[in-house]
Motif scaffolding. Structure first.
Motif, PDB file in Angstrom:
ATOM      1  N   LYS A 369       0.829  -1.206   0.000  1.00  0.00           N
ATOM      2  CA  LYS A 369       0.000   0.000   0.000  1.00  0.00           C
ATOM      3  C   LYS A 369       0.862   1.254   0.000  1.00  0.00           C
ATOM      4  O   LYS A 369       0.562   2.249  -0.669  1.00  0.00           O
ATOM      5  CB  LYS A 369      -0.925  -0.002   1.212  1.00  0.00           C
ATOM      6  N   ARG A 370       1.964   1.232   0.732  1.00  0.00           N
ATOM      7  CA  ARG A 370       2.855   2.388   0.762  1.00  0.00           C
ATOM      8  C   ARG A 370       3.536   2.605  -0.601  1.00  0.00           C
ATOM      9  O   ARG A 370       3.757   3.740  -1.020  1.00  0.00           O
ATOM     10  CB  ARG A 370       3.919   2.192   1.844  1.00  0.00           C
ATOM     11  N   ILE A 371       3.855   1.507  -1.284  1.00  0.00           N
ATOM     12  CA  ILE A 371       4.460   1.642  -2.617  1.00  0.00           C
ATOM     13  C   ILE A 371       3.473   2.273  -3.576  1.00  0.00           C
ATOM     14  O   ILE A 371       3.838   3.139  -4.388  1.00  0.00           O
ATOM     15  CB  ILE A 371       4.935   0.262  -3.118  1.00  0.00           C
ATOM     16  N   ARG A 372       2.207   1.869  -3.512  1.00  0.00           N
ATOM     17  CA  ARG A 372       1.204   2.490  -4.383  1.00  0.00           C
ATOM     18  C   ARG A 372       1.052   3.972  -4.082  1.00  0.00           C
ATOM     19  O   ARG A 372       0.872   4.786  -5.000  1.00  0.00           O
ATOM     20  CB  ARG A 372      -0.143   1.771  -4.210  1.00  0.00           C
ATOM     21  N   GLU A 373       1.124   4.345  -2.827  1.00  0.00           N
ATOM     22  CA  GLU A 373       1.024   5.766  -2.482  1.00  0.00           C
ATOM     23  C   GLU A 373       2.189   6.545  -3.061  1.00  0.00           C
ATOM     24  O   GLU A 373       2.009   7.673  -3.541  1.00  0.00           O
ATOM     25  CB  GLU A 373       0.979   5.925  -0.966  1.00  0.00           C
ATOM     26  N   MET A 374       3.388   5.973  -3.000  1.00  0.00           N
ATOM     27  CA  MET A 374       4.547   6.688  -3.548  1.00  0.00           C
ATOM     28  C   MET A 374       4.448   6.830  -5.065  1.00  0.00           C
ATOM     29  O   MET A 374       4.945   7.805  -5.641  1.00  0.00           O
ATOM     30  CB  MET A 374       5.838   5.963  -3.165  1.00  0.00           C
ATOM     31  N   CYS A 375       3.798   5.870  -5.737  1.00  0.00           N
ATOM     32  CA  CYS A 375       3.613   5.949  -7.187  1.00  0.00           C
ATOM     33  C   CYS A 375       2.330   6.683  -7.571  1.00  0.00           C
ATOM     34  O   CYS A 375       2.031   6.796  -8.775  1.00  0.00           O
ATOM     35  CB  CYS A 375       3.590   4.545  -7.782  1.00  0.00           C
ATOM     36  N   ARG A 376       1.567   7.117  -6.568  1.00  0.00           N
ATOM     37  CA  ARG A 376       0.324   7.846  -6.804  1.00  0.00           C
ATOM     38  C   ARG A 376      -0.648   6.990  -7.640  1.00  0.00           C
ATOM     39  O   ARG A 376      -1.263   7.460  -8.599  1.00  0.00           O
ATOM     40  CB  ARG A 376       0.601   9.179  -7.481  1.00  0.00           C
ATOM     41  N   VAL A 377      -0.752   5.724  -7.248  1.00  0.00           N
ATOM     42  CA  VAL A 377      -1.620   4.765  -7.926  1.00  0.00           C
ATOM     43  C   VAL A 377      -2.570   4.181  -6.894  1.00  0.00           C
ATOM     44  O   VAL A 377      -2.151   3.778  -5.804  1.00  0.00           O
ATOM     45  CB  VAL A 377      -0.794   3.644  -8.592  1.00  0.00           C
ATOM     46  N   THR A 378      -3.849   4.122  -7.221  1.00  0.00           N
ATOM     47  CA  THR A 378      -4.836   3.564  -6.311  1.00  0.00           C
ATOM     48  C   THR A 378      -5.024   2.071  -6.588  1.00  0.00           C
ATOM     49  O   THR A 378      -4.624   1.558  -7.646  1.00  0.00           O
ATOM     50  CB  THR A 378      -6.182   4.285  -6.456  1.00  0.00           C
ATOM     51  N   THR A 396       9.986   2.490  -8.063  1.00  0.00           N
ATOM     52  CA  THR A 396      10.496   3.085  -6.818  1.00  0.00           C
ATOM     53  C   THR A 396      11.849   2.520  -6.394  1.00  0.00           C
ATOM     54  O   THR A 396      12.515   3.103  -5.537  1.00  0.00           O
ATOM     55  CB  THR A 396       9.487   2.844  -5.683  1.00  0.00           C
ATOM     56  N   GLY A 397      12.252   1.369  -6.949  1.00  0.00           N
ATOM     57  CA  GLY A 397      13.489   0.745  -6.510  1.00  0.00           C
ATOM     58  C   GLY A 397      13.368   0.035  -5.183  1.00  0.00           C
ATOM     59  O   GLY A 397      14.374  -0.218  -4.513  1.00  0.00           O
ATOM     60  N   VAL A 398      12.135  -0.312  -4.792  1.00  0.00           N
ATOM     61  CA  VAL A 398      11.879  -0.997  -3.524  1.00  0.00           C
ATOM     62  C   VAL A 398      11.350  -2.394  -3.838  1.00  0.00           C
ATOM     63  O   VAL A 398      10.413  -2.543  -4.617  1.00  0.00           O
ATOM     64  CB  VAL A 398      10.853  -0.219  -2.670  1.00  0.00           C
ATOM     65  N   PHE A 399      11.944  -3.427  -3.210  1.00  0.00           N
ATOM     66  CA  PHE A 399      11.532  -4.801  -3.456  1.00  0.00           C
ATOM     67  C   PHE A 399      10.355  -5.171  -2.545  1.00  0.00           C
ATOM     68  O   PHE A 399       9.913  -4.389  -1.715  1.00  0.00           O
ATOM     69  CB  PHE A 399      12.701  -5.759  -3.223  1.00  0.00           C
ATOM     70  N   ASP A 400       9.867  -6.413  -2.717  1.00  0.00           N
ATOM     71  CA  ASP A 400       8.798  -6.886  -1.856  1.00  0.00           C
ATOM     72  C   ASP A 400       9.315  -7.068  -0.432  1.00  0.00           C
ATOM     73  O   ASP A 400      10.525  -7.243  -0.212  1.00  0.00           O
ATOM     74  CB  ASP A 400       8.218  -8.192  -2.388  1.00  0.00           C
ATOM     75  N   LEU A 401       8.423  -7.055   0.525  1.00  0.00           N
ATOM     76  CA  LEU A 401       8.837  -7.031   1.923  1.00  0.00           C
ATOM     77  C   LEU A 401       9.502  -8.333   2.361  1.00  0.00           C
ATOM     78  O   LEU A 401      10.409  -8.323   3.182  1.00  0.00           O
ATOM     79  CB  LEU A 401       7.625  -6.755   2.830  1.00  0.00           C
ATOM     80  N   GLN A 402       9.076  -9.450   1.801  1.00  0.00           N
ATOM     81  CA  GLN A 402       9.677 -10.717   2.204  1.00  0.00           C
ATOM     82  C   GLN A 402      11.174 -10.724   1.911  1.00  0.00           C
ATOM     83  O   GLN A 402      11.953 -11.342   2.638  1.00  0.00           O
ATOM     84  CB  GLN A 402       8.994 -11.875   1.486  1.00  0.00           C
ATOM     85  N   HIS A 403      11.587 -10.046   0.862  1.00  0.00           N
ATOM     86  CA  HIS A 403      13.015  -9.959   0.545  1.00  0.00           C
ATOM     87  C   HIS A 403      13.772  -9.264   1.669  1.00  0.00           C
ATOM     88  O   HIS A 403      14.839  -9.735   2.084  1.00  0.00           O
ATOM     89  CB  HIS A 403      13.204  -9.205  -0.770  1.00  0.00           C
ATOM     90  N   TYR A 404      13.232  -8.165   2.184  1.00  0.00           N
ATOM     91  CA  TYR A 404      13.925  -7.419   3.238  1.00  0.00           C
ATOM     92  C   TYR A 404      13.943  -8.199   4.551  1.00  0.00           C
ATOM     93  O   TYR A 404      14.966  -8.228   5.245  1.00  0.00           O
ATOM     94  CB  TYR A 404      13.254  -6.062   3.436  1.00  0.00           C
TER      95      TYR A 404
END
Length: 539
Positions: A369-378, A396-404
């Protein structure tokens, strides 16, 4: 020296909710750092294993991991646990300096170095502002907060106190574990699933996890908890330190926690206040924030996950309007700030988590949800236009959370695997209790959670295999941080042209729109008349 008084949380009308910090001159700080480096070398040789504060190569992760592993291993084997979280009253400000100098001499600090420390802590005058006027008062007790040397001096006092306290504690109050730290052969260690009848490599005891003055002491019964609390309170007073206990009308900051065995209701345990010999009380709590991580009586990490999501939501919300949701900030820059700031808050302490599928899914939903907000996509736009999560992650250059989560956990596991067998984190990670496990399936433990993370990066599951690879730190870091896909070049939105229309263009556009509306109405009317003239055959 000048004293700067800083507010803490709580009612600021209470003087206990203020903290004083010494503002020292540069020459004093340089000398303190030189002396501190020499004392740290001595402390590294003689320091106790349970202490993780202000020491090189150790931190909050060590203390939090040890206490969590010890309690979860006991619960896995059907054992209850009682934990005492000790809080000291003004720990740094209450250390008697004569005891400090005596302790330094006992530990073999050279006399000339002790003389330097005495000169830096004798005849001190601190100045602070009172109603706009400077006031000078003598400083005769405690170590100087804000001085680079003060934490190390405090560790020496705590070292002396804990060494003598450990000898005074009854032997039966220390928890016993079996462990196997071998990394080769068929008799190598296992993170989980070791037969409880296995004699292992050796037996060790665990009685405390500390970070400076923050202590967590696990015990096996309420009786030993009460005896240990009395012993700790009495022993700290011998060194000029005071454990915070409750009194009529005032709750204790030192708290206890009862962790029931599996299939045992919490209500079966006696969680009434502990009454000490001094007349003070210690209350029980169902949850306690130890070293920044929430520890709950049921030992489930779901509570800590919920707490981290709340904190991360506040961090993201503080920058939402001005940064993350702004169309003027590049998406790749948003991702960098998010990964370095918000994710650090969200995943604090995740290396000790035993995540279930439900908890991991909850984190992933919040992250996406935070990634969609940064991309301004609903969410509606992602469904209508079939926008994939991978495409947004590439933008955004951010991977999925399981990776982190997997990366941080594996980096920590590799760090533990490289530790010598004398270190508590390694012993506890590979330990078990010589009591049978309860039948009917097991709760999520660190070994099963670690296996999921190893599978995510395609690494071997056996401890003897992955621990051998982890001995090469650079190679392990490369394997445990391998990105799931190439990010590529930053996504750049094409610049829009000049969309301002002239009055003539606006008039023509209005005329075209009116003609289209008129044409659609005519088609609709024709269809309606045709349907009206068509006879219907009713049976």
């Amino acid at each position: 020296m000048r004293l700067k008084i800083l507010p803490k949380k709580g009612d600021l009308r209470d003087l206990n909710n203020w903290r004083g910090i010494m503002l020292l001159d540069a020459a004093s700080k340089i000398i303190s750092m030189i002396v501190n480096n020499r004392l740290q070398r001595l402390l590294k040789e003689i320091g106790i294993e349970e202490q993780n504060g202000f020491s090189g190569g150790r931190g909050c992760s060590d203390g939090s991991f040890c206490i969590r592993q010890a309690l979860k291993k006991r619960r896995e084997h059907g054992q209850e646990s009682w934990v005492l979280f000790v809080d000291l009253v003004k720990a740094f400000d209450s250390v008697p300096r004569d005891i400090l100098f005596s302790v330094l001499a006992k530990f073999g600090v050279p006399p000339h170095l002790i003389r330097v420390i005495k000169r830096m802590n004798t005849d001190l005058q601190v100045t602070f502002d009172l109603n706009g006027e400077p006031v000078a008062v003598p400083c005769t007790v405690g170590v100087k907060q804000g001085c680079p040397l003060s934490p190390t001096l405090f560790l020496f006092v705590m070292q002396a106190c804990l060494e003598s306290l450990e000898k005074a504690m009854p032997a039966e109050s220390k928890l016993k574990f079996k462990t196997n730290t071998r990394m080769e052969g068929k008799n190598g260690g296992k993170v989980s699933g070791t037969d409880w009848t296995n004699q292992g490599e050796f037996t060790f005891s665990f009685w405390a996890s500390l970070y400076a003055d923050d202590a967590a002491c696990p015990l096996d019964s309420r009786a030993t908890l009460l005896a240990a609390t009395n012993a700790i309170h009495h022993h700290l007073r011998l060194f000029g330190l005071l454990m915070h206990v409750g009194s009529p009308g005032k709750k204790s900051k030192t708290e206890a926690m009862y962790c029931p065995a599996r299939a045992t209701p919490y209500e079966d345990g006696d969680t009434s206040d502990l009454v000490l010999d001094c007349g003070g009380t210690v209350s029980f709590t169902k949850s306690f924030v130890y070293l920044g991580s929430l520890l709950h009586c049921d030992l489930s990490d779901d509570h800590d996950v919920d707490a981290r999501i709340k904190k991360a939501s506040k961090a993201f919300g503080a920058l939402r309007n001005c940064f993350f949701s702004s169309s003027l900030v590049p998406e790749r820059m948003k991702g960098q700030v998010y990964a370095g700031g918000v994710l650090a808050v969200l995943l604090y302490g995740c290396e000790s988590w035993c995540l279930t599928a439900a908890s991991l899914n909850k984190l992933c939903l919040w992250h996406n949800k935070r990634i969609r907000e940064m991309c301004r996509v609903t969410m509606c736009q992602t469904m209508v236009h079939r926008i994939t999560s991978k495409s947004l992650q590439q933008r955004t250059g951010v991977f999925d959370l399981q990776h982190y989560v997997a990366s941080r956990t594996l980096l920590w596991a590799g760090h533990v695997a490289r530790m010598p067998k004398s270190r508590l984190p390694k012993r506890l990670m590979l330990s078990w209790v010589q009591e049978p496990r309860l039948s009917g399936g097991q709760e999520m433990n660190f070994g099963r959670s670690l296996s999921r993370h190893l599978q995510h990066f395609g690494l071997p599951l056996a401890f003897t295999d992955w621990a051998t690879i982890a001995q090469d730190r650079a190679q392990w870091h490369r394997l445990a941080t391998k990105p799931p896909f190439a990010i590529g070049k930053p996504f750049l939105r094409q610049p829009r042209g000049d969309t301002r229309a002239t009055p003539e263009d606006q008039r023509l556009a209005i005329a075209r729109r009116a003609a289209e509306v008129k044409e659609r109405r005519a088609v609709f009317a024709a269809n309606a008349n045709a349907n009206a003239d068509t006879p219907t055959n009713n049976p």
